[in-house]
Design a protein around this motif. Structure first.
Motif, PDB file in Angstrom:
ATOM      1  N   THR A 288       9.298  -2.474  45.227  1.00 44.49           N
ATOM      2  CA  THR A 288      10.486  -2.633  45.241  1.00 44.49           C
ATOM      3  C   THR A 288      11.189  -2.337  43.776  1.00 44.49           C
ATOM      4  OG1 THR A 288      11.778  -4.160  46.016  1.00 44.49           O
ATOM      5  CG2 THR A 288      10.906  -3.001  48.026  1.00 44.49           C
ATOM      6  N   PRO A 289      12.118  -1.326  43.449  1.00 44.51           N
ATOM      7  CA  PRO A 289      12.976  -1.531  41.789  1.00 44.51           C
ATOM      8  C   PRO A 289      13.800  -2.837  41.943  1.00 44.51           C
ATOM      9  CG  PRO A 289      12.659   0.489  43.179  1.00 44.51           C
ATOM     10  CD  PRO A 289      12.707  -0.291  43.943  1.00 44.51           C
ATOM     11  N   ALA A 290      13.993  -3.193  42.694  1.00 42.45           N
ATOM     12  CA  ALA A 290      14.975  -4.583  43.323  1.00 42.45           C
ATOM     13  C   ALA A 290      14.201  -6.002  43.194  1.00 42.45           C
ATOM     14  CB  ALA A 290      15.505  -4.914  44.470  1.00 42.45           C
ATOM     15  N   GLU A 291      13.272  -5.816  43.692  1.00 41.88           N
ATOM     16  CA  GLU A 291      11.857  -7.271  43.562  1.00 41.88           C
ATOM     17  C   GLU A 291      11.551  -7.165  41.975  1.00 41.88           C
ATOM     18  OE1 GLU A 291       9.939  -7.457  47.732  1.00 41.88           O
ATOM     19  OE2 GLU A 291       9.134  -5.879  46.534  1.00 41.88           O
ATOM     20  N   LEU A 292      10.971  -6.183  41.531  1.00 41.33           N
ATOM     21  CA  LEU A 292      10.848  -5.902  39.894  1.00 41.33           C
ATOM     22  C   LEU A 292      11.717  -6.025  39.354  1.00 41.33           C
ATOM     23  CD1 LEU A 292       8.270  -5.011  37.849  1.00 41.33           C
ATOM     24  CD2 LEU A 292       9.363  -2.910  38.471  1.00 41.33           C
ATOM     25  N   GLU A 293      13.140  -5.857  39.352  1.00 41.95           N
ATOM     26  CA  GLU A 293      13.937  -6.324  38.448  1.00 41.95           C
ATOM     27  C   GLU A 293      13.959  -7.721  38.259  1.00 41.95           C
ATOM     28  OE1 GLU A 293      19.102  -5.934  38.436  1.00 41.95           O
ATOM     29  OE2 GLU A 293      17.820  -4.991  39.597  1.00 41.95           O
ATOM     30  N   ALA A 294      13.993  -8.463  39.491  1.00 40.66           N
ATOM     31  CA  ALA A 294      14.497 -10.169  39.755  1.00 40.66           C
ATOM     32  C   ALA A 294      12.885 -10.437  38.747  1.00 40.66           C
ATOM     33  CB  ALA A 294      14.240  -9.901  40.792  1.00 40.66           C
ATOM     34  N   LEU A 295      12.091 -10.429  39.228  1.00 43.48           N
ATOM     35  CA  LEU A 295      10.754 -11.016  38.821  1.00 43.48           C
ATOM     36  C   LEU A 295      10.721 -10.886  37.532  1.00 43.48           C
ATOM     37  CD1 LEU A 295       8.666 -12.225  38.930  1.00 43.48           C
ATOM     38  CD2 LEU A 295       7.474  -9.955  39.209  1.00 43.48           C
ATOM     39  N   CYS A 296      11.208  -9.324  37.080  1.00 44.43           N
ATOM     40  CA  CYS A 296      11.059  -9.343  35.151  1.00 44.43           C
ATOM     41  C   CYS A 296      12.232 -10.124  34.757  1.00 44.43           C
ATOM     42  CB  CYS A 296      11.637  -7.756  34.601  1.00 44.43           C
ATOM     43  SG  CYS A 296      10.130  -7.345  34.899  1.00 44.43           S
ATOM     44  N   HIS A 297      13.892 -10.763  35.182  1.00 42.69           N
ATOM     45  CA  HIS A 297      13.970 -11.190  35.117  1.00 42.69           C
ATOM     46  C   HIS A 297      13.755 -12.890  34.770  1.00 42.69           C
ATOM     47  CE1 HIS A 297      18.361 -13.214  34.340  1.00 42.69           C
ATOM     48  NE2 HIS A 297      18.096 -14.279  35.918  1.00 42.69           N
ATOM     49  N   LEU A 298      13.819 -13.780  35.494  1.00 42.33           N
ATOM     50  CA  LEU A 298      13.103 -14.613  35.637  1.00 42.33           C
ATOM     51  C   LEU A 298      11.936 -14.857  34.430  1.00 42.33           C
ATOM     52  CD1 LEU A 298      13.173 -15.764  39.134  1.00 42.33           C
ATOM     53  CD2 LEU A 298      14.598 -16.113  37.182  1.00 42.33           C
ATOM     54  N   GLN A 299      11.321 -13.614  34.331  1.00 45.55           N
ATOM     55  CA  GLN A 299      10.102 -14.088  33.425  1.00 45.55           C
ATOM     56  C   GLN A 299      10.395 -13.853  32.551  1.00 45.55           C
ATOM     57  OE1 GLN A 299       7.515 -14.572  34.191  1.00 45.55           O
ATOM     58  NE2 GLN A 299       5.859 -13.569  35.870  1.00 45.55           N
ATOM     59  N   ALA A 300      11.993 -12.804  31.683  1.00 45.89           N
ATOM     60  CA  ALA A 300      12.057 -13.338  30.428  1.00 45.89           C
ATOM     61  C   ALA A 300      13.001 -14.052  30.203  1.00 45.89           C
ATOM     62  CB  ALA A 300      12.797 -11.226  30.372  1.00 45.89           C
ATOM     63  N   GLN A 301      13.479 -14.781  31.508  1.00 42.36           N
ATOM     64  CA  GLN A 301      14.352 -15.564  30.803  1.00 42.36           C
ATOM     65  C   GLN A 301      12.813 -17.105  30.700  1.00 42.36           C
ATOM     66  OE1 GLN A 301      16.281 -18.478  34.198  1.00 42.36           O
ATOM     67  NE2 GLN A 301      17.473 -17.868  33.356  1.00 42.36           N
ATOM     68  N   ARG A 302      12.260 -17.134  30.899  1.00 36.52           N
ATOM     69  CA  ARG A 302      11.211 -17.879  30.624  1.00 36.52           C
ATOM     70  C   ARG A 302      10.337 -17.867  29.379  1.00 36.52           C
ATOM     71  NH1 ARG A 302       8.306 -21.539  33.563  1.00 36.52           N
ATOM     72  NH2 ARG A 302       6.217 -22.303  33.309  1.00 36.52           N
ATOM     73  N   LEU A 303      10.651 -16.820  28.853  1.00 39.43           N
ATOM     74  CA  LEU A 303       9.845 -16.290  27.643  1.00 39.43           C
ATOM     75  C   LEU A 303      10.630 -16.825  26.928  1.00 39.43           C
ATOM     76  CD1 LEU A 303       7.204 -15.163  25.820  1.00 39.43           C
ATOM     77  CD2 LEU A 303       8.672 -12.525  26.086  1.00 39.43           C
ATOM     78  N   SER A 304      11.753 -16.556  27.052  1.00 43.92           N
ATOM     79  CA  SER A 304      12.740 -17.279  26.308  1.00 43.92           C
ATOM     80  C   SER A 304      12.331 -18.278  25.769  1.00 43.92           C
ATOM     81  CB  SER A 304      14.402 -16.977  26.103  1.00 43.92           C
ATOM     82  OG  SER A 304      14.760 -17.004  27.292  1.00 43.92           O
ATOM     83  N   LEU A 305      12.822 -19.347  26.842  1.00 46.07           N
ATOM     84  CA  LEU A 305      12.723 -20.212  26.511  1.00 46.07           C
ATOM     85  C   LEU A 305      11.452 -20.660  25.463  1.00 46.07           C
ATOM     86  CD1 LEU A 305      13.537 -21.742  29.986  1.00 46.07           C
ATOM     87  CD2 LEU A 305      14.917 -22.243  28.402  1.00 46.07           C
ATOM     88  N   LEU A 306       9.675 -20.490  26.411  1.00 42.04           N
ATOM     89  CA  LEU A 306       8.696 -20.383  25.443  1.00 42.04           C
ATOM     90  C   LEU A 306       8.907 -20.169  23.669  1.00 42.04           C
ATOM     91  CD1 LEU A 306       6.588 -19.692  28.097  1.00 42.04           C
ATOM     92  CD2 LEU A 306       7.340 -21.525  27.545  1.00 42.04           C
TER      93      LEU A 306
END
Length: 841
Positions: A738-756
């Motif tokens: 769903t859009p909400a699931e994709l939004e939440a997943l992208c938020h976490l992946q971007a957060q992880r990428l910002s740390l890396l």
């Protein structure tokens, strides 16, 4: 009979000196030369009311402004008079039964113009207001002695000067041509009548602009509000919903009255004057200055229109700042729509008396509250009060413009459809701060901390900030948006249709959407690129937020040159400082630090300042988004034909436009691209081979290539977010999220990428940005929302994902794809989206 207007000039000058020992004036415009008077044509000033104090002020201010003096003899076209002014209103006669209708001087002017076709005079109306208080039944002294809508005599004028002489507004207005009236072919009586009518209307509009319409007591206003048919109907419906028990009508009326008192402002001119002095002190304490641009936008439309100010919302300071600016320039303080969360003890009362009216975040399920609020807003608009509200709904935490909300706009449009006798004009306003009062709070909220509820205690704690220097503030007024033009463009027959309050036809919904887009474009087009914004744009594009001092100055010069060669919009403003001066300015504000080095000093942001500076960068990111996209493509691919460039830009542009509210439509995009390509080529940042229409980056070892690459880095985080979304969706497959699931997943992946990868900015993984991108995917047809609530897509999305090779370096693409593979292979975060939290990283 003794007549003070027959004083000889030495006595008048003596009286003027005595008056100005007490009187202080504010003259608008500040440079009356801007009125456009023709020095070859004689000038006659027109005052509305016949008072010696008005004449003394006029004589003084014309001399100070180096305008033709009002007390000088008039001699033109064979007509000779002892002065160059007349009063529009005539004195009440003592012995005559009939009041003389027109000034003798005006009569002789009209006679001369009718006899001599070459005779021309410029009539300059001059409005003089002693105190600018609307009538208030409970403010006895203001009601008796303020310069209001009522008539008053010499005795009352004496007290008016004593009470309000230090707050006197003098407004010189654009000249009227006497010749234009004389050439209309009317007889003398009709010509005089028309001139007097035009001048009376002019003075009425100027008085309304400065002091607003007549105000009655707040209780009287609310009684009128509660007697409105639509509110009475809502009260009856509320009572009926209560099963018609005894006293149901009375209880519903009491509820409605409670809502009205909760909503309504309680405008107090006394508080406005106190606030003006306090805010003057506060701005001096906090800021190095308040820079104002394009204010003539407002003064030009104010006389004939209902003004709705629609500023961007950066800070709680916005409320105070805009009201201060317009009042300080001779306009009425707008009534401001404020969130009910600001209706705090003590603070709420002060804001209410400053013109604030309060609204709840949602009216859903409360039809009675909605009816009362809608009727209150309609009453304010119908009576001509200027209104201010923030179309974003809340304050931007990232510095980008937020998606406009339709609520207040829809209510305003529907009010206009009920009564379109007074045209409405929306005035977009850009407000930019070099250092933000709430900056650290915003960073915390973006990092996941819950938004704190406003409290009086927190407000008192902010007083500690008064010892800091927050640089300059910029207030720039955008192009006015006429509501009639927006509606006509959407539906030509709107004037002939009756729209029910609870019905929104398709043309009205799309018209409000069009209006939202126009307002967002208007705010962005009035952006101000200052030294702090540009320095943030340059330093944040580097891996460690640091640059050689000379390289930074050169980069800033390049940004300034690019914006001047291909300006984003006519109303945008660019700092006059060169690169070196911008660097010095930011050092004085202690925004950047300098590290001395034998091979050249290095300028850098500390980690904390780097995060806070993303806000200043984002304020102007839209100004450079399109040239930065070009730079990113050429720095990555070295050479591209114009056709290739256009194709790639058109692929990415819908998402850039949705996020940053860029101004160009798809049809206008190619023209804008060619302008930026020409500008970048002229600067030496690109090379153009005309024969095969190919653009190339400079030599990779050149300074120009380094500058081009740095420009491209400004938009690269945005492109990375897009690729994260496409990669996650593509890897998971069509119909799986769903859009909400994709939004939440992208938020976490971007957060992880910002740390890396050291993207040290919480706005990089802001959920709202991913939400906009996902919505644009469906709007553009690259994906669609199925009946199962999940996102379905075809080859076009895969193609868009594959084009990432043109905009992202290989290592960044591989990192994102690796993260997507890991997630799809077995990470449980996406399987339970409701449990996704920041702690899951």
């Amino acid at each position: 009979m003794f007549n003070p207007f027959t004083f000889d000039r030495p006595l008048l000058r003596t009286a003027r000196k005595l008056l100005y020992a007490w009187v202080r004036t504010q003259v608008l415009p500040q440079d009356p030369v801007s009125l456009g008077l023709d020095p070859a044509k004689p000038v006659v000033y027109v005052l509305q009311r016949r008072f010696l104090s008005n004449l003394l002020v006029l004589s003084r201010e014309t001399e100070l402004a180096r305008l033709p003096p009002a007390l000088a003899p008039f001699d033109a076209g064979g007509l000779r008079e002892s002065r160059a002014f007349f009063f529009l209103s005539r004195p009440e006669p003592w012995f005559k039964s009939k009041k003389p209708p027109y000034s003798d001087f005006l009569i002789r002017l009209v006679e001369a113009a009718r006899k001599d076709p070459a005779f021309e005079v410029q009539l300059v109306p001059v409005s003089i207001l002693w105190g600018r208080s609307p009538d208030k039944e409970h403010s006895v002294w203001k009601l008796l002695f303020a310069d209001t809508w009522g008539k008053h005599g010499s005795f009352k004028r004496l007290f008016t000067v004593l009470l309000h002489g230090r707050n006197t507004l003098v407004r010189f207005n654009a000249p009227l041509s006497l010749r234009r009236f004389a050439d209309e072919g009317l007889d003398q009586e009709l010509t005089l009548r028309k001139i007097a009518r035009v001048l009376r209307g002019h003075f009425r509009r100027q008085r309304e602009i400065a002091i607003g319409p007549d105000l009655s007591h707040r209780r009287t206003q609310l009684d009128e509000l509660l007697d409105a048919p639509r509110v009475r109907a809502a009260i009856a419906a509320e009572a009926e919903a209560g099963a018609a028990t005894p006293g149901a009508i009375e209880r519903a009326e009491a509820t409605a009255r409670g809502y009205a008192w909760e909503i309504a402002s309680d405008y107090s001119y006394t508080l406005i004057l106190i606030a003006r002095r306090f805010l003057t002190w506060l701005w001096t304490r906090l800021y190095d200055g308040v820079e104002i641009g394009n204010l003539d936008t407002v003064t030009g439309v104010a006389p004939d229109h209902e003004i709705i100010y629609v500023p961007c919302h950066r800070s709680h300071i916005d409320y105070l700042l805009l009201s201060y600016v317009v009042f300080n320039h001779g306009l009425m303080v707008p009534h401001v729509a404020a969130g009910a969360n600001l209706n705090l003890p003590l603070v709420g009362g002060i804001l209410r008396r400053g013109g604030a009216f309060f609204l709840r975040r949602s009216f859903k399920g409360n039809k009675l509250y909605a009816a009362v609020f809608n009727e209150y807003l309609h009453m304010m608009i119908a009576k001509g009060y200027p209104i201010e509200y923030f179309v974003e709904g809340g304050r931007s935490r990232t510095g980008r413009l937020l998606q406009p909300m339709a609520g207040m706009l829809a209510m305003t449009v529907q009010s206009f459809l009920r009564d379109s006798s007074r045209p409405i004009v929306f005035v977009p306003v850009y407000i930019g701060y070099e250092k933000l009062f709430e900056g650290r709070t915003y960073v915390g909220e973006l990092m996941g901390q819950p938004k704190k509820k406003e409290s009086l205690f927190d407000l008192l704690l902010t007083l500690r900030e008064l010892k800091k220097n927050f640089g300059k503030v910029h207030v720039n007024f955008g192009e006015p948006i006429h509501l009639t033009e927006v509606l006509a463009a959407e539906h030509a027959g709107w004037q002939g249709e009756v729209v029910a309050e609870d019905v929104r036809p398709p043309w009205l919904s799309s018209g409000i959407e069009r209006l939202m887009r126009r307002i967002a474009d208007g705010i962005n087009s009035a952006a101000v690129a200052g030294p702090v914004n540009l320095t943030s744009l340059a330093l944040l594009a580097t891996p460690r937020h640091a640059l050689d001092a000379r390289q930074l100055a050169s980069q800033l010069d390049g940004y300034r040159q690019l914006a001047l060669a291909a300006p984003y919009a006519q109303r945008m403003q660019m700092t006059a400082l060169d690169g070196a001066a911008m660097v010095a300015y930011c050092e004085r504000l202690r925004l950047v630090r300098r590290q001395p080095h034998a091979l050249g000093d290095v300028l850098f942001f500390t980690p904390d300042e780097a995060v806070l500076s993303t806000y200043a960068r984002n304020n102007i990111l839209h100004l450079y988004a399109l040239p930065a996209l070009i730079a990113c493509l050429l720095a990555q691919n070295v050479t591209l034909s114009r056709t290739q460039l256009l194709g790639l830009v058109h692929t990415v542009y819908p998402f850039l436009r949705a996020e940053l509210f860029l101004r160009w439509t798809d049809d206008e995009l190619d023209i804008a691209l060619d302008r930026y390509l020409a500008a970048l080529t002229g600067m030496g940042w690109l090379a153009h081979t005309v024969r095969n229409d190919v653009y190339a980056a400079p030599d990779v070892n050149s300074d120009e290539f380094a500058q081009l690459e740095l420009l491209g880095q400004a938009v690269r985080p945005t492109l990375i977010r897009y690729f994260i979304t496409l990669a996650m969706l593509s890897r998971r497959g069509s119909g799986t999220m769903t859009p909400a699931e994709l939004e939440a997943l992208c938020h976490l992946q971007a957060q992880r990428l910002s740390l890396l990868r050291e993207f040290n900015a919480p706005e990089f993984f802001d959920k709202a940005i991913f939400r906009i991108f996902i919505d644009t995917l469906t709007r553009s047809g690259r994906a669609e929302l199925g009946a199962d609530g999940k996102l379905h897509f075809g080859e076009s999305l895969e193609t868009a994902s594959g084009e990432a090779r043109f905009v992202l370096p290989p290592d960044m693409r591989q990192t994102i794809l690796h993260m997507a593979r890991l997630e799809a292979a077995g990470a449980t975060a996406a399987d339970k989206p409701a449990s996704l939290t920041n702690d899951a990283v």
